[in-house]
Design an enzyme around this catalytic site. Structure first.
Site, PDB file in Angstrom:
ATOM      1  CB  CYS A  23      44.773  48.149 -23.337  1.00 34.95           C
ATOM      2  SG  CYS A  23      43.955  48.006 -21.528  1.00 34.95           S
ATOM      3  CG  HIS A  38      40.927  51.005 -23.908  1.00 37.13           C
ATOM      4  ND1 HIS A  38      41.087  50.648 -25.533  1.00 37.13           N
ATOM      5  CD2 HIS A  38      40.967  50.571 -22.726  1.00 37.13           C
ATOM      6  CE1 HIS A  38      41.140  49.101 -24.926  1.00 37.13           C
ATOM      7  NE2 HIS A  38      41.047  49.347 -23.462  1.00 37.13           N
ATOM      8  CD  GLU A  57      39.652  52.115 -28.122  1.00 37.28           C
ATOM      9  OE1 GLU A  57      39.872  51.568 -27.546  1.00 37.28           O
ATOM     10  OE2 GLU A  57      41.344  52.966 -27.760  1.00 37.28           O
TER      11      GLU A  57
END
Length: 373
Positions: free
Chosen positions: A261, A347, A349
């Site tokens: 990011c 992202h 995750e």
């Protein structure tokens, strides 16, 4: 676009946009006044993780889902140590909840975190307006109902463009996570990292040392890392000269480096690739991204209002585009041709969100392990 409905029976709240549009609704969370840049998140779940994501610092979030708060909050469902959004806008913000593990209602949680919110707003009309007109500042108040006064207060709010916020949410002291005996030692530059990003690396056997945003390269090297991680975070990356210089020094170490990011944008800037303020950004759990290396598509979690200039990337001799957004063809991933460094705008995750992209953590860890052999 003034919304004509003024609810009665509960305390009234007002949302005013920078372009003069006004929405009336009901107060939720803390009674008070708050300002920030308006944005919207299209996710249907994971609201607590959204609220505690440091990348949302300085922003007032519209939750597109019609009900928010119906499963309460839980102390472990967080991405940082506090709520980071400046305010919350919803159609129905729920005080009642149903979940066995929940420990608080959304109302109690927001009150304790001092978050001013507004509900009973026509969020479809509001999101359509933001998508059309673009991101802008706004003000929510449940204590000031004078529109002229609200307009005066709103005029004082700085633009997100040019705003350096990462150093305000970074850790103030370095700390460690994971197995200290692991050879996979990763120096993490914390510009507002999410806890689950760190956990994804720890779960794969890494030993992390998380450093404050303005840490110099000499201190990073003293940890003797086998790799470097450049975190997500809030604000305008182009305002972060200190971070750009650090990332330049990191990639000169020629050790495996991964950015997410804001970290993706900083890696680009460190290679003389410009960034820009997006019209309204990407925030949600269902953004399609194509991996140009494998040809596969991933459904990704995203939260960013700035992007990497596509033309500047294509002109960069030492940078390869690895991922593109299938909605708007924006740059979602790059890697350096001459050094072991790569990054993605989204992202992986995915907390919340689908786990299509978690292979990127495996790639990073495997890159470090290969470098140690």
């Amino acid at each position: 676009m003034t919304q004509p409905h003024k609810p009665t029976g509960t305390q009234t709240a007002i949302l005013m946009l920078e372009d003069g549009n006004v929405f009336y609704g009901k107060a939720f969370g803390k009674i008070g006044t708050t300002t920030g840049e308006i944005c919207f998140n299209t996710g249907m779940t994971g609201y607590q993780e959204v609220f505690t994501d440091p990348s949302y610092t300085g922003q007032i979030v519209i939750m597109n889902n019609v009900h928010t708060g119906n499963y309460g909050t839980y102390e472990k469902d967080v991405e940082s140590n506090s709520v980071k959004i400046k305010g919350l806008i919803g159609r129905n913000l729920e005080d009642r909840f149903s979940r066995y593990t929940a420990d608080k209602s959304l109302q109690q949680y927001l009150e304790e975190q001092n978050i001013v919110s507004i509900e009973d707003v026509d969020t479809r009309a509001l999101v359509t307006h933001v998508r059309t007109k673009g991101a802008m500042n706004c003000i929510i108040s449940s204590e000031i109902l004078d529109e002229a006064k609200l307009k005066e207060e709103l005029a004082k709010v700085p633009s997100m463009e040019g705003l350096e916020l990462a150093s305000t949410v970074s850790t103030t002291e370095a700390y460690n996570m994971g197995d200290e005996n692991s050879p996979v030692r990763i120096a993490v530059m914390d510009f507002g990292t999410k806890l689950n990003i760190l956990q994804c690396m720890v779960d794969r056997g890494a030993y992390l040392k998380v450093f404050p945003a303005k840490t110099k390269i000499e201190e990073l090297k003293a940890f003797n890392p086998a790799g470097y991680f450049i975190s997500n975070g809030p604000g305008d990356p182009a305002s972060m000269d200190y971070a750009i210089e650090t990332v330049k020094a990191i990639i000169n170490e020629k050790k495996p480096t991964f950015g997410i990011c804001l970290g993706h944008q900083l890696l680009a800037l460190a290679n003389d690739i410009t960034t820009f303020k997006m019209h309204h950004g990407h925030r949600g759990l269902n953004h399609p991204v194509k991996n140009l290396v494998t040809g596969l598509c991933e459904i990704t979690t995203q939260n960013h209002g700035f992007g990497v200039d596509p033309e500047a990337v294509r002109k960069a001799a030492n940078v390869e585009i690895t991922h593109v957004n299938l909605n708007d063809e924006s740059i979602e991933g790059i890697r350096l041709k001459d050094r072991p460094a790569f990054s993605v705008q989204y992202h992986p995750e995915s907390t919340p969100g689908p786990h299509d992209s978690r292979y990127l953590f495996d790639d990073f860890i495997n890159m470090i392990k290969a470098s140690l052999n």
